[in-house]
Design a protein around this motif. Sequence first.
Motif, PDB file in Angstrom:
ATOM      1  N   THR A   4     -22.537   0.464  -1.224  1.00 15.28           N
ATOM      2  CA  THR A   4     -23.893   0.683  -0.721  1.00 15.28           C
ATOM      3  C   THR A   4     -24.284  -0.464   0.201  1.00 15.28           C
ATOM      4  OG1 THR A   4     -24.977  -0.510  -2.518  1.00 15.28           O
ATOM      5  CG2 THR A   4     -24.480   1.829  -2.890  1.00 15.28           C
ATOM      6  N   SER A   5     -25.350  -0.267   0.951  1.00 15.84           N
ATOM      7  CA  SER A   5     -25.841  -1.338   1.818  1.00 15.84           C
ATOM      8  C   SER A   5     -26.257  -2.546   0.986  1.00 15.84           C
ATOM      9  CB  SER A   5     -27.009  -0.839   2.668  1.00 15.84           C
ATOM     10  OG  SER A   5     -28.044  -0.315   1.849  1.00 15.84           O
ATOM     11  N   THR A   6     -26.757  -2.297  -0.221  1.00 12.30           N
ATOM     12  CA  THR A   6     -27.110  -3.405  -1.122  1.00 12.30           C
ATOM     13  C   THR A   6     -25.861  -4.185  -1.510  1.00 12.30           C
ATOM     14  OG1 THR A   6     -28.963  -2.114  -1.997  1.00 12.30           O
ATOM     15  CG2 THR A   6     -28.229  -4.004  -3.297  1.00 12.30           C
ATOM     16  N   ASP A   7     -24.768  -3.461  -1.798  1.00 11.33           N
ATOM     17  CA  ASP A   7     -23.505  -4.134  -2.129  1.00 11.33           C
ATOM     18  C   ASP A   7     -23.075  -5.055  -0.994  1.00 11.33           C
ATOM     19  OD1 ASP A   7     -23.303  -2.799  -4.535  1.00 11.33           O
ATOM     20  OD2 ASP A   7     -21.982  -1.230  -3.765  1.00 11.33           O
ATOM     21  N   THR A  21       0.823  -1.203   0.000  1.00 14.19           N
ATOM     22  CA  THR A  21       0.000   0.000   0.000  1.00 14.19           C
ATOM     23  C   THR A  21       0.862   1.260   0.000  1.00 14.19           C
ATOM     24  OG1 THR A  21      -1.726  -1.146   1.241  1.00 14.19           O
ATOM     25  CG2 THR A  21      -1.817   1.251   1.205  1.00 14.19           C
ATOM     26  N   GLU A  22       0.620   2.117  -0.991  1.00 16.34           N
ATOM     27  CA  GLU A  22       1.305   3.406  -1.059  1.00 16.34           C
ATOM     28  C   GLU A  22       0.336   4.565  -0.861  1.00 16.34           C
ATOM     29  OE1 GLU A  22       3.239   3.440  -4.834  1.00 16.34           O
ATOM     30  OE2 GLU A  22       4.581   1.776  -4.351  1.00 16.34           O
ATOM     31  N   ARG A  23      -0.947   4.305  -1.085  1.00 18.33           N
ATOM     32  CA  ARG A  23      -1.972   5.336  -0.927  1.00 18.33           C
ATOM     33  C   ARG A  23      -3.320   4.633  -0.777  1.00 18.33           C
ATOM     34  NH1 ARG A  23      -0.675   4.577  -6.023  1.00 18.33           N
ATOM     35  NH2 ARG A  23       1.232   5.777  -5.731  1.00 18.33           N
ATOM     36  N   VAL A  24      -4.302   5.364  -0.316  1.00 16.35           N
ATOM     37  CA  VAL A  24      -5.659   4.826  -0.245  1.00 16.35           C
ATOM     38  C   VAL A  24      -6.562   5.664  -1.132  1.00 16.35           C
ATOM     39  CG1 VAL A  24      -5.403   3.861   2.067  1.00 16.35           C
ATOM     40  CG2 VAL A  24      -6.218   6.206   1.806  1.00 16.35           C
ATOM     41  N   ASP A  25      -7.611   5.026  -1.630  1.00 17.24           N
ATOM     42  CA  ASP A  25      -8.571   5.721  -2.471  1.00 17.24           C
ATOM     43  C   ASP A  25      -9.953   5.159  -2.134  1.00 17.24           C
ATOM     44  OD1 ASP A  25      -9.320   7.581  -4.293  1.00 17.24           O
ATOM     45  OD2 ASP A  25      -8.499   6.590  -6.055  1.00 17.24           O
ATOM     46  N   PRO A  26     -10.956   6.034  -1.891  1.00 15.79           N
ATOM     47  CA  PRO A  26     -12.268   5.527  -1.475  1.00 15.79           C
ATOM     48  C   PRO A  26     -12.998   4.799  -2.595  1.00 15.79           C
ATOM     49  CG  PRO A  26     -12.331   7.909  -1.815  1.00 15.79           C
ATOM     50  CD  PRO A  26     -10.903   7.503  -1.933  1.00 15.79           C
ATOM     51  N   VAL A  27     -13.707   3.754  -2.213  1.00 16.00           N
ATOM     52  CA  VAL A  27     -14.598   3.018  -3.100  1.00 16.00           C
ATOM     53  C   VAL A  27     -15.976   3.035  -2.450  1.00 16.00           C
ATOM     54  CG1 VAL A  27     -15.180   0.745  -4.019  1.00 16.00           C
ATOM     55  CG2 VAL A  27     -12.817   1.525  -4.056  1.00 16.00           C
ATOM     56  N   VAL A  35     -16.206   2.601   1.506  1.00 13.85           N
ATOM     57  CA  VAL A  35     -16.878   3.671   2.248  1.00 13.85           C
ATOM     58  C   VAL A  35     -18.388   3.490   2.080  1.00 13.85           C
ATOM     59  CG1 VAL A  35     -17.286   6.157   2.334  1.00 13.85           C
ATOM     60  CG2 VAL A  35     -14.970   5.282   1.929  1.00 13.85           C
ATOM     61  N   PRO A  36     -19.146   3.434   3.199  1.00 12.67           N
ATOM     62  CA  PRO A  36     -20.609   3.311   3.096  1.00 12.67           C
ATOM     63  C   PRO A  36     -21.211   4.587   2.518  1.00 12.67           C
ATOM     64  CG  PRO A  36     -19.943   3.614   5.385  1.00 12.67           C
ATOM     65  CD  PRO A  36     -18.683   3.439   4.603  1.00 12.67           C
ATOM     66  N   ALA A  37     -21.629   4.503   1.274  1.00 11.91           N
ATOM     67  CA  ALA A  37     -22.020   5.699   0.525  1.00 11.91           C
ATOM     68  C   ALA A  37     -23.185   6.449   1.162  1.00 11.91           C
ATOM     69  CB  ALA A  37     -22.370   5.313  -0.914  1.00 11.91           C
ATOM     70  N   GLU A  38     -24.123   5.709   1.797  1.00 11.17           N
ATOM     71  CA  GLU A  38     -25.288   6.378   2.380  1.00 11.17           C
ATOM     72  C   GLU A  38     -24.939   7.159   3.643  1.00 11.17           C
ATOM     73  OE1 GLU A  38     -26.962   2.352   0.790  1.00 11.17           O
ATOM     74  OE2 GLU A  38     -25.177   3.018   1.867  1.00 11.17           O
TER      75      GLU A  38
END
Length: 285
Positions: free
Chosen positions: A57-60, A48-54, A227-230
């Motif tokens: 959703t709760s459905t996912d 790991t050199e960096r993080v990036d949000p993904v 990341v929980p989008a809601e």
Amino acid sequence: GRRPAAGAARGRWWTTVRRPAVATVAAVVLVGGAGVAAANDWLPIFQTERVDPVEVTSTDLVQVPDLSAYGDLQITQEPDPEQVADAAAARERTGLAVPEVAELPEGVTGEPAYQAAGIVSATFTFSADKAAQAAAAEGEVLPPVPAGIDGSRLRLQAGPGVAAVWSQPTGVPTLVVARVGAPRVDSSGVPFETVRDYLLSLPGLPPGLADQLADLSADRGTLPLPVPAELVTTSEADVDGADATVLTSRNGLFAGVVWVEDGVMTGVAGSLSADELLSVARALR
């Protein structure tokens, strides 16, 4: 607070590893890097050199299968987290220095409690039979398995870690400053691109999530951060030259900042504003 019994801690760890949200993280780590694995030997393929949000959703989270649906996950080393007396004790156990807060934000008072944890390591062995059963249970057919995939192994490792936690008298944390050895992956058996592409093709991975992972997987060294989008919004910021991800709860009650530098992931979080936490992050010693 009081240190939990070892059995309880292990039980929570297993529950966490097998939870769909964390299974997503684990699968993400597997598809996050690039490289070729050496036959019959472990080869580092991802650091790991960096993080990036993904956005997840709760459905996912409901749809993503348990990681054990695709093979066998064995915890080979447990972190055994514990509360320690002070920052020096945390450093002695882990080799990591707890970041020092230059000035506590308004509303954060008193001395912190210190936590330390060792390295956590797990080996995942892919099983075509298990994956086929999981696909059949969803009424799907498993895509043809490339040569060498069945029985191939991936070793995931992270840690050690240290944290300083300031809490309210009620026990609710107001500020957490943590540092941990960033996740890394070793592989054995097949070219990693083959593993990555096949995992992304498996039934059960929501298309939107698969697309985000495919976009990120070409960027070597990027660890996707589910990341929980809601519940949470994300943005980017600079922390002393490092690219940081800022997470803010939509209700405004919680925020966090996380970044990676020299193989170490640092996070600052709490019941404060993102601006307050960025000020803490930029002033860490």
